[in-house]
Design a protein around this motif. Structure first.
Motif, PDB file in Angstrom:
ATOM      1  N   GLN A  12     -17.684 -36.792 -13.809  1.00  0.00           N
ATOM      2  CA  GLN A  12     -17.474 -36.308 -13.423  1.00  0.00           C
ATOM      3  C   GLN A  12     -18.889 -35.739 -13.929  1.00  0.00           C
ATOM      4  O   GLN A  12     -19.456 -35.479 -14.732  1.00  0.00           O
ATOM      5  CB  GLN A  12     -17.021 -34.862 -12.978  1.00  0.00           C
ATOM      6  N   GLU A  14     -17.230 -43.707 -10.780  1.00  0.00           N
ATOM      7  CA  GLU A  14     -16.251 -44.155 -11.278  1.00  0.00           C
ATOM      8  C   GLU A  14     -16.673 -46.013 -11.711  1.00  0.00           C
ATOM      9  O   GLU A  14     -17.290 -46.499 -10.841  1.00  0.00           O
ATOM     10  CB  GLU A  14     -15.221 -44.224  -9.854  1.00  0.00           C
ATOM     11  N   ARG A  63     -13.427 -32.657 -16.963  1.00  0.00           N
ATOM     12  CA  ARG A  63     -14.506 -34.016 -16.280  1.00  0.00           C
ATOM     13  C   ARG A  63     -14.156 -34.992 -16.234  1.00  0.00           C
ATOM     14  O   ARG A  63     -14.815 -35.605 -15.953  1.00  0.00           O
ATOM     15  CB  ARG A  63     -15.887 -33.109 -16.137  1.00  0.00           C
ATOM     16  N   TRP A  64     -13.260 -36.112 -16.675  1.00  0.00           N
ATOM     17  CA  TRP A  64     -13.434 -37.304 -16.754  1.00  0.00           C
ATOM     18  C   TRP A  64     -11.650 -37.422 -16.616  1.00  0.00           C
ATOM     19  O   TRP A  64     -10.722 -36.559 -16.689  1.00  0.00           O
ATOM     20  CB  TRP A  64     -13.668 -37.677 -17.835  1.00  0.00           C
ATOM     21  N   GLN A  92     -13.011 -42.349 -13.861  1.00  0.00           N
ATOM     22  CA  GLN A  92     -13.631 -41.124 -13.470  1.00  0.00           C
ATOM     23  C   GLN A  92     -14.963 -40.369 -13.872  1.00  0.00           C
ATOM     24  O   GLN A  92     -13.510 -39.496 -14.986  1.00  0.00           O
ATOM     25  CB  GLN A  92     -12.450 -40.221 -12.563  1.00  0.00           C
ATOM     26  N   THR A 134     -18.960 -37.503  -8.633  1.00  0.00           N
ATOM     27  CA  THR A 134     -18.015 -38.635  -9.588  1.00  0.00           C
ATOM     28  C   THR A 134     -18.221 -39.829  -9.404  1.00  0.00           C
ATOM     29  O   THR A 134     -19.156 -40.749  -8.364  1.00  0.00           O
ATOM     30  CB  THR A 134     -16.918 -38.744  -9.078  1.00  0.00           C
TER      31      THR A 134
END
Length: 692
Positions: free
Chosen positions: A393, A540, A382-383, A391, A538
């Motif tokens: 998530q 950023e 998740r990243w 990023q 997400t």
């Protein structure tokens, strides 16, 4: 009001993309100033292997875990490795899953050793027992050994006969033999070597020096002291001596967070304890290791509870006195100068001043910088680092302390400004993303996405206060978030910008704390979670910068200036009396006898000269009235300037190893029999210079 003005000034600073100056203890003139790092490094343990020094420290619930620094001169350090990338236990608590956590637990109080051609790092994990990591190369890879058992906050001694001893326990000190293959303790070897009731505490560091066993321990009741126990046998009996006490370098204890339970969703059960500026508590140098240099000199690397920074490391010379390793110098044993000469280590003579970490991050690389740590084990699916951005998530969480994949680094003092770019176009309904402070209480500033509307929100857990600001983001969804911290004064404030240049403060100046729930200080954090209980979009992040506004200390000593000296205890200026003594005078007095200059002798050494041409010297034993004036420069006292930042300082005699000061109550003239600063800097030995 002055703190509000300070924050306004810091918030106006532009966004820096280059790596700014960072705190280093090395003054560049052959001296260093404590703390070694103005950021958190708890439970330090030190070894030397040849010409190399290695320092291991606690990382609690953060990963990668068990940090190791390297130095060649004991002053300048580099972060070179961690013992593991993530906890390899399957329990949900190590990964912030299913509402379980290990805040204030995790892995702590390491002991680093080198024996049998390899490195060993011993430490404890709550609920899992004693752990050991071994490697033939300090950079790893490290092999994990789970020894289990109730052995924690320990030291390990590899004795001359090949036996391996673990020393542990609070008050009642135990010694247990370990198996050479690190598979566990040897059955039936646990023995009490120091009984209860001897005032010996915990945080043990065992050494064998010239055939004698020395155990360095820390006791925190009723406040922090460091003791040494010695014996001719590992099994005792031991005699004990206090080797340092009350050396706070002029820092009082911070108000501690008080909370019912562990972590809570709001501020209803959180408060800050009382602030006693005269209290030492554990703000003094305590718990840590000692080491011998190649030249035969000894040094202690001890920690201090350092307000909302967390726990920091100090470096102090050791003087052996009657067989005891006393902190400090002859004439002032048990105390240590804040500024002292760098260790005489010829092998490190070319070492240049530098900080252990690069804190700013562009996210352009394939890996995160070593300064970063995740809050608990991350979900690596998740990243990612992509397109020069980080990023994250979102995953379900009702508040920041439950948010998985929160990326953190240690706050750096005494003051610093953290700024990051946040791109919000990929956020989805229920997502919350931004810049926070992982501490207890926590806080954050970020974007909340609800039903297609994006709102700037500032949250403070201490007051359970939420401030929403309506903003209109540009097409690329970018904004800048900023956290300005004044960590010596335990306060911080958030700000935002839509152009990266003009920043607007959001919310009040927030109170910060050190606390014994997570056992960590403030940690700037990047986060993205979904407060509606499902996975979302997400966030950023780009161009994370850390600007240290007081890292450059080159102007802290008033060379070439004319200045008055004000005693912090009385607020009165120092005056050179015609009678030949040093005294104080009315604050309105700006006569020639209240004006002083420094004569630079190099390496931080100075003479103090009055505007009328006379020099300060000390006659006799340094009692009141012994601080006098002379026209003979050859008789002038040579001081080592002690920089306390912000224009505050002490004058440390290189002859007596004591400080110039004046009692605020007795009416006596200046003396040089002061041992150091009290926690409130109001005992009469700490001054502030005021340029004229």
């Amino acid at each position: 009001m002055k703190h509000i003005l300070l924050f306004a000034l810091l918030l106006s600073c532009g966004n820096l993309l280059a790596q700014p100056a960072s705190w280093t203890a090395d003054n560049g003139n052959g001296t260093y100033t404590n703390p070694l790092f103005y950021d958190e490094f708890s439970d330090p343990d030190i070894i030397r292997v040849g010409d190399d020094y290695y320092l291991a420290g606690t990382t609690m619930h953060s990963v990668p875990g068990l940090v190791i620094l390297h130095s060649r001169d004991l002053v300048n350090w580099d972060n070179i490795t961690y013992c593991f990338d993530r906890f390899d236990f399957t329990d949900d608590a190590f990964s912030l899953k299913n509402h379980k956590e290990v805040y204030g637990q995790g892995i702590w109080a390491p002991c680093i050793r080198y024996a049998n051609g390899q490195f060993y790092v011993f430490s404890n994990v709550n609920g899992k027992g004693l752990q050991c990591y071994t490697s033939k190369d300090i950079h790893g890879p490290w092999e994990h050994h789970n020894l289990t058992g109730k052995i924690y906050d320990l030291s390990v001694l590899f004795d001359d006969d090949g036996k391996i001893y673990a020393i542990h326990g609070y008050g009642e000190v135990h010694c247990t033999e370990l198996k050479p293959d690190m598979s566990g303790p040897i059955d039936s070897t646990d023995r009490v070597i120091i009984p209860n009731g001897t005032a010996v505490g915990e945080g043990h560091h065992m050494y064998k020096i010239d055939g004698m066993y020395y155990l360095i321990s820390t006791d925190y009741k009723p406040n922090g002291r460091t003791l040494c126990s010695r014996s001719q046998s590992i099994w005792g009996p031991y005699e004990t001596c206090v080797i340092t006490a009350d050396e706070t370098f002029g820092y009082h204890a911070a108000p501690l967070t008080q909370v019912k339970g562990r972590i809570v969703p709001d501020g209803s059960d959180i408060k800050l304890g009382p602030l006693d500026k005269d209290a030492t508590a554990a703000s003094n140098a305590h718990q840590g290791g000692i080491v011998e240099t190649q030249e035969g000199d000894w040094y202690a690397l001890f920690m201090m509870d350092f307000h909302s920074i967390g726990r920091t490391v100090t470096l102090a010379p050791i003087t052996w006195k009657d067989g005891w390793p006393m902190l400090g110098l002859e004439g002032n044993l048990g105390r240590a100068p804040r500024t002292w000469f760098k260790p005489n280590i010829p092998a490190a003579k070319d070492e240049q001043p530098h900080a252990p970490y690069e804190r700013s991050e562009t996210f352009d690389g394939k890996q995160l910088g070593r300064v970063w740590q995740w809050n608990h084990n991350p979900d690596d699916s998740r990243w990612k680092l992509k397109g020069g951005r980080l990023q994250l998530q979102s995953l379900p969480a009702e508040q920041l302390l439950w948010a998985r994949n929160t990326l953190t680094q240690r706050a750096i003092g005494p003051k610093s400004v953290v700024t990051v770019e946040l791109y919000t176009n990929s956020l989805k309904d229920g997502d919350v993303a931004g810049l926070g402070n992982i501490n207890l209480p926590c806080s954050w500033l970020g974007i909340v996405c609800d039903e297609g509307k994006k709102t700037l929100r500032c949250f403070e857990q201490l007051t359970n206060d939420t401030i929403d600001t309506a903003i209109e983001l540009p097409k690329d969804g970018r904004l800048w978030l900023r956290l300005t911290g004044d960590y010596d004064n335990d306060q911080a404030q958030y700000a935002y910008s839509l152009d990266g240049t003009s920043f607007q403060p959001v919310g009040p100046v927030m109170k910060l704390s050190y606390q014994l729930i997570t056992f960590q200080g403030s940690r700037p954090s990047l986060f993205c979670f979904n407060h509606k209980g499902h996975e979302g979009g997400t966030a950023e992040f780009d161009n994370f910068t850390v600007e240290e506004t007081e890292a450059d200390r080159s102007g802290n000593i008033p060379y070439g200036k004319t200045f008055r000296i004000l005693n912090l205890a009385t607020g009165k200026p120092m005056i050179a009396l015609p009678h030949g003594l040093m005294y104080d005078t009315a604050p309105s007095d700006h006569s020639q006898q209240t004006l002083f200059h420094l004569v630079d002798k190099g390496g931080g050494k100075v003479l103090l000269q009055c505007e009328d041409g006379r020099y300060v010297f000390v006659s006799g034993l340094g009692l009141p009235g012994d601080v006098r004036l002379t026209t003979d420069e050859g008789k002038a006292e040579e001081f080592l300037w002690q920089d306390y930042l912000g224009g505050e300082f002490m004058l440390f005699s290189l002859r007596t190893h004591t400080y110039v000061g004046k009692s605020p109550t007795t009416g006596s003239p200046y003396s040089m029999d002061f041992k150091g600063a009290d926690p409130n800097r109001r005992n009469g030995a700490v001054f502030r210079w005021e340029e004229q």
